[in-house]
Design a protein around this motif. Structure first.
Motif, PDB file in Angstrom:
ATOM      1  N   GLN A  80      15.162 -35.187 -40.303  1.00  0.00           N
ATOM      2  CA  GLN A  80      16.419 -35.488 -40.990  1.00  0.00           C
ATOM      3  C   GLN A  80      16.142 -36.192 -42.311  1.00  0.00           C
ATOM      4  OE1 GLN A  80      18.178 -37.776 -37.681  1.00  0.00           O
ATOM      5  NE2 GLN A  80      19.729 -36.173 -37.519  1.00  0.00           N
ATOM      6  N   ARG A  81      17.026 -35.948 -43.265  1.00  0.00           N
ATOM      7  CA  ARG A  81      16.957 -36.646 -44.566  1.00  0.00           C
ATOM      8  C   ARG A  81      15.530 -36.606 -45.106  1.00  0.00           C
ATOM      9  NH1 ARG A  81      19.149 -39.729 -40.910  1.00  0.00           N
ATOM     10  NH2 ARG A  81      17.506 -41.320 -40.982  1.00  0.00           N
ATOM     11  N   THR A  82      15.017 -35.392 -45.298  1.00  0.00           N
ATOM     12  CA  THR A  82      13.616 -35.218 -45.679  1.00  0.00           C
ATOM     13  C   THR A  82      13.256 -35.993 -46.931  1.00  0.00           C
ATOM     14  OG1 THR A  82      14.247 -33.165 -46.798  1.00  0.00           O
ATOM     15  CG2 THR A  82      13.300 -32.969 -44.582  1.00  0.00           C
ATOM     16  N   GLN A  83      12.009 -36.461 -46.958  1.00  0.00           N
ATOM     17  CA  GLN A  83      11.435 -37.183 -48.088  1.00  0.00           C
ATOM     18  C   GLN A  83      10.228 -36.390 -48.586  1.00  0.00           C
ATOM     19  OE1 GLN A  83      12.877 -40.190 -49.153  1.00  0.00           O
ATOM     20  NE2 GLN A  83      14.433 -39.567 -47.666  1.00  0.00           N
ATOM     21  N   GLN A  84       9.797 -36.662 -49.810  1.00  0.00           N
ATOM     22  CA  GLN A  84       8.669 -35.932 -50.374  1.00  0.00           C
ATOM     23  C   GLN A  84       7.395 -36.146 -49.553  1.00  0.00           C
ATOM     24  OE1 GLN A  84       8.600 -36.901 -54.605  1.00  0.00           O
ATOM     25  NE2 GLN A  84       9.703 -34.999 -55.020  1.00  0.00           N
ATOM     26  N   GLU A  85       7.256 -37.321 -48.951  1.00  0.00           N
ATOM     27  CA  GLU A  85       6.045 -37.577 -48.166  1.00  0.00           C
ATOM     28  C   GLU A  85       6.019 -36.780 -46.859  1.00  0.00           C
ATOM     29  OE1 GLU A  85       8.201 -40.000 -49.108  1.00  0.00           O
ATOM     30  OE2 GLU A  85       8.658 -41.352 -47.427  1.00  0.00           O
ATOM     31  N   ASP A  86       7.130 -36.106 -46.532  1.00  0.00           N
ATOM     32  CA  ASP A  86       7.142 -35.243 -45.347  1.00  0.00           C
ATOM     33  C   ASP A  86       6.480 -33.895 -45.622  1.00  0.00           C
ATOM     34  OD1 ASP A  86      10.551 -36.295 -44.585  1.00  0.00           O
ATOM     35  OD2 ASP A  86       8.625 -37.257 -44.109  1.00  0.00           O
ATOM     36  N   SER A  87       6.207 -33.596 -46.880  1.00  0.00           N
ATOM     37  CA  SER A  87       5.558 -32.332 -47.232  1.00  0.00           C
ATOM     38  C   SER A  87       4.192 -32.253 -46.570  1.00  0.00           C
ATOM     39  CB  SER A  87       5.400 -32.210 -48.752  1.00  0.00           C
ATOM     40  OG  SER A  87       6.653 -32.159 -49.386  1.00  0.00           O
ATOM     41  N   ALA A  88       3.975 -31.195 -45.808  1.00  0.00           N
ATOM     42  CA  ALA A  88       2.742 -31.036 -45.031  1.00  0.00           C
ATOM     43  C   ALA A  88       2.827 -29.696 -44.307  1.00  0.00           C
ATOM     44  CB  ALA A  88       2.588 -32.162 -44.015  1.00  0.00           C
ATOM     45  N   VAL A  89       1.752 -29.367 -43.593  1.00  0.00           N
ATOM     46  CA  VAL A  89       1.791 -28.240 -42.667  1.00  0.00           C
ATOM     47  C   VAL A  89       2.012 -28.800 -41.269  1.00  0.00           C
ATOM     48  CG1 VAL A  89       0.508 -26.320 -41.663  1.00  0.00           C
ATOM     49  CG2 VAL A  89       0.275 -26.829 -44.097  1.00  0.00           C
ATOM     50  N   TYR A  90       3.037 -28.299 -40.595  1.00  0.00           N
ATOM     51  CA  TYR A  90       3.354 -28.739 -39.242  1.00  0.00           C
ATOM     52  C   TYR A  90       2.821 -27.692 -38.268  1.00  0.00           C
ATOM     53  CZ  TYR A  90       5.979 -32.446 -41.335  1.00  0.00           C
ATOM     54  OH  TYR A  90       6.317 -33.564 -42.064  1.00  0.00           O
ATOM     55  N   LEU A  91       1.928 -28.139 -37.398  1.00  0.00           N
ATOM     56  CA  LEU A  91       1.249 -27.254 -36.460  1.00  0.00           C
ATOM     57  C   LEU A  91       1.705 -27.530 -35.037  1.00  0.00           C
ATOM     58  CD1 LEU A  91      -2.238 -27.643 -38.088  1.00  0.00           C
ATOM     59  CD2 LEU A  91      -1.121 -25.443 -37.795  1.00  0.00           C
TER      60      LEU A  91
END
Lengths: 114, 110
Positions: A80-91
């Motif tokens: 929720q309420r994504t932030q730039q630091e959430d950018s990643a590959v989710y495995l």
């Protein structure tokens, strides 16, 4: 049978929006795991499911992150309420939940927050 | 806290030049030590599980070994298609999560 599948393969979202990532585990695997891989970092554990229960949520970075699993199969990771630091590959990975303990990974979802 | 450290970070070899990748681990009760291969843009692909010191496993040009503190991935006469990032991970008896190292990026030059 088929391996672990994840969707979408890529997701670009604006800061502040919510996103849902989906994982379909290998048929017959009772355990399911979510990990995050950031550029230059190792894989970071997020959450583990045994059946539909999540006995270990210790890796979720904040209360913006949640996950559920239904029918002992498909799992959804919600940010929720994504932030730039959430950018990643989710495995996502799945296993039999017992010996030989091997976890099999899906191709991942690349999340970019702009 | 469980820790896994891999070295070197990157390794360039000529085709046919054998070498070893190192994985040092500090785990409170090792249940298993895992090696994965990861190609760019893909998820990790399972290679080996080792359970106890002295154990060895082989697959084609790869051999994994385990001691009480380290694991080695030996690559014999590598080919360009062996180029990938190799990840090591440990599982302890206290929980179900894999603790990963940051990987060794292996490049085999034809």
């Amino acid at each position: 049978g088929a391996g672990v599948s994840q969707s979408p393969s890529n997701k670009v979202t604006e800061k502040g929006k919510d996103v849902e990532l989906r994982c379909d585990p290998i048929s017959g695997h009772t355990a399911l795991y979510w990990y995050r891989q950031s550029l230059g970092q190792g894989l970071e554990f997020l959450i583990y499911f045994q059946g539909n229960s999540a006995p270990d949520k210790s890796g979720l970075p904040s209360d913006r992150f949640s996950a559920e699993r239904t029918g002992g199969s498909v799992s959804t990771l919600t940010i929720q309420r994504t932030q730039q630091e959430d950018s990643a590959v989710y495995l996502c990975a799945s296993s039999f939940g017992g010996p030989p303990y091997e976890q099999y990974f899906g191709p991942g979802t690349r999340l970019t927050v702009t | 806290e469980d820790q896994v450290t891999q070295s070197p970070e990157a390794l360039r070899l000529q085709e046919g030049e054998s070498s070893s990748l190192n994985c040092s681990y500090t785990v409170s009760g090792l249940r298993g030590l895992f090696w994965y291969r990861q190609d760019p843009g893909k998820g990790p692909e399972f290679l080996f599980t080792l359970y106890s010191a002295g154990e060895e496993k082989e697959k084609e040009r790869l051999k994994a070994t385990l001691t009480k503190k380290e694991s080695f991935l030996h690559i014999t006469a590598p080919k360009p298609e062996d180029s990938a990032t190799y990840l090591c991970a440990a599982l302890n008896f206290g929980n179900e999560k894999l603790t990963f190292g940051t990987g060794t990026r292996l490049t085999i030059i034809p």
